[in-house]
Design an enzyme around this catalytic site. Structure first.
Site, mmCIF file in Angstrom:
data_model
loop_
_atom_site.group_PDB
_atom_site.id
_atom_site.type_symbol
_atom_site.label_atom_id
_atom_site.label_comp_id
_atom_site.label_asym_id
_atom_site.label_seq_id
_atom_site.Cartn_x
_atom_site.Cartn_y
_atom_site.Cartn_z
ATOM 1 C CE LYS A 1 -1.647 1.644 4.098
ATOM 2 N NZ LYS A 1 -1.422 2.945 4.242
ATOM 3 C CG ASN A 2 2.243 2.596 3.599
ATOM 4 O OD1 ASN A 2 1.058 2.697 3.133
ATOM 5 N ND2 ASN A 2 2.686 2.513 4.652
ATOM 6 C CB CYS B 1 -4.780 10.114 11.924
ATOM 7 S SG CYS B 1 -2.986 9.755 12.063
ATOM 8 N NE ARG C 1 0.914 10.678 10.265
ATOM 9 C CZ ARG C 1 0.399 9.531 9.441
ATOM 10 N NH1 ARG C 1 -0.830 8.943 9.886
ATOM 11 N NH2 ARG C 1 0.985 8.934 8.431
ATOM 12 C CG ASP D 1 3.375 1.795 9.228
ATOM 13 O OD1 ASP D 1 3.603 1.954 8.360
ATOM 14 O OD2 ASP D 1 3.114 2.397 10.441
ATOM 15 N NE ARG E 1 -7.223 4.271 5.801
ATOM 16 C CZ ARG E 1 -6.256 5.138 6.348
ATOM 17 N NH1 ARG E 1 -6.514 5.479 7.415
ATOM 18 N NH2 ARG E 1 -5.353 5.740 5.485
#
Ligand code: EPZ
Length: 420
Positions: A22-23, A116, A121, A307, A399
């Protein structure tokens, strides 16, 4: 809305195929704004976040055709330079369209991403880097309004209070590919996802040296061409499945993952008593009967990834003994502690440290998903716990984890989705 029901305390077995990262996908999709030529991207995971990026690219004037895990991105006419609040606010990764829009159109208006649950952030490093290349940037009504008559190469230091920044490096790197002259980015992020972006830009004709290192040297070119590119596997998804198996005292096989991207986790799990090793193109694992508590501190790559911090905590929650968990990237990324404690974990905070007292058993409970990786930690705890766990607000997991329930069911877990 949907919830995930998990009947816990069942061992996992078999093989799981790891999806595209995803990243890596998000900045690489944004990089297609740098060219008018068709771009074919392969191994793109089908996730809420990648759909959001597709919607954003369409709103900017791109045409996107989806064919399974392949997307074809073409330009029909002129690009629009405004990235809308409603899309950017749902996914902060959208902010990485700023650099390519500025480089291509010389102007961009991108909504500031919200904070978030894992931290405020900020985007100061993104703006600092783009200003160094010559952008004039104002912040008005929650939007970054930027203009750049032309980008000129510069020597930029991108290190921040918490070390390097993945998406700030991505934004500045993408902009520098079309800047006049040479740009040097010091303290660039070295994550594999940034390396993948740099490799993709090189395939488009960009001139980049030091890929994968903290010093990137970019010589600007006039134009970038379209390409066909396959993105790397998702190291965080891979690490999450390894930790799911570890927490259920199981051994599974991973297909399609990249072992060299997982070394920080492999090293820590070795100390815990879990051997993770490559066998040809597969990754296998072996768990000792008794596991040992191990403390971790997260850092930018190649350090232990933030993560995977929540997921590792879920494992330590059921390993007898004390472990200390510190997150140097997002010092407050501990929202998962409360929910894990509701399942019987014994975790407390002391300043920026989480103190985990391992318990013999966790108990299933209704819990609330919040941040993507905190929710993954709850899945791990639910798989290990006795009884049933209900994870509400499943969209957080959707997500970042492609076909999570299908992959878990194929591994022998008893999980199913239900409408709220
Ligand atoms: C990327 O976010 C990832 N997201 C995050 O993954 C990941 O946690 C993070 O990198 C760190 O590895 C994507 O790639 C889409 P950063 P990014 O800028 O780039 C501070 C997930 O679960 N900072 O590397 O936004 C920041 O506050 C997500 O997949 C500044 O101070 O993160 C943080 O403390 C969550 N100023 C540290 O740097 C800035 O301008 C690292 O953040 C930018 C960041």
């Amino acid at each position: 809305m949907e919830k995930l029901i998990i009947e816990g305390a069942k061992p996992l077995k078999g093989e799981v195929t790891i999806s595209g990262s995803k990243n890596a996908a998000l900045p690489i999709m944004a990089a297609t704004l740098l060219t008018d030529e068709p771009c074919i991207l392969q191994n793109i995971p089908c996730l809420r976040d990648t759909w959001t990026m597709i919607e954003l690219l369409k709103s900017l004037g791109k045409t996107v055709v989806i064919d399974g895990n392949k997307i074809i991105i073409t330009s029909e006419g002129k690009l629009n330079h405004i990235a809308d609040y409603k899309l950017v606010s749902t996914m902060r990764g959208s902010f990485c369209v700023l650099g390519p829009l500025l480089a291509k159109l010389k102007k961009a208006q991108v909504s500031l991403p919200g904070g978030c649950v894992i931290g405020i952030r900020p985007v100061d490093l993104h703006l600092k880097g783009l200003k160094s290349l010559g952008a004039k940037i104002e912040v008005e009504n929650g939007y970054v309004v930027a203009k750049a008559r032309h980008f000129k190469g510069a020597h930029i230091y991108l290190g921040g209070v918490f070390g390097s920044s993945v998406l700030a490096t991505a934004n500045v790197l993408m902009a520098a590919t079309l800047a006049k002259g040479e740009t040097i980015i010091e303290a660039a992020a070295c994550e594999p996802e940034v390396e993948d972006l740099a490799n993709m830009l090189t395939a488009m004709g960009a001139k980049i040296k030091g890929i994968g290192s903290p010093r990137l040297t970019i010589t600007g070119v006039k134009k970038l061409r379209g390409l066909t590119y396959k993105i790397i596997p998702d190291r965080i998804e891979a690490g999450t499945y390894i930790l799911m198996a570890a927490a259920t005292k199981s051994s599974i096989t991973l297909k399609g993952a990249c072992y060299s991207h997982l070394m920080a986790l492999v090293d820590k799990l070795d100390q815990v008593g879990i051997k993770v090793y490559p066998e040809g193109s597969l990754i296998k694992m072996k768990c000792k009967k008794v596991l040992k508590p191990v403390s971790i501190t997260t850092y930018p790559y190649p350090g232990f990834p933030t993560d995977l911090q929540a997921q590792f905590m879920a494992l330590m929650a059921i390993v007898e003994g004390v472990s200390v968990i510190t997150d140097k990237v997002y010092p407050d990324r501990f929202i998962h502690i409360a929910e894990l404690n509701r399942m019987g974990a014994n975790i407390s905070r002391e300043g920026f440290n989480a103190i985990v007292q391992g318990v013999k058993v966790l108990h299933g409970a209704p819990v609330m998903a919040s941040d993507l990786r905190a929710s993954a930690a709850l899945v791990i705890a639910g798989l290990a716990a006795k009884g049933q766990t209900e994870i509400h607000r499943l969209y957080h997991l959707d997500r970042g984890y492609e076909n999570l329930d299908k992959k878990l069911t194929a591994l022998g877990a008893k999980v199913y989705r239900e409408r709220e």
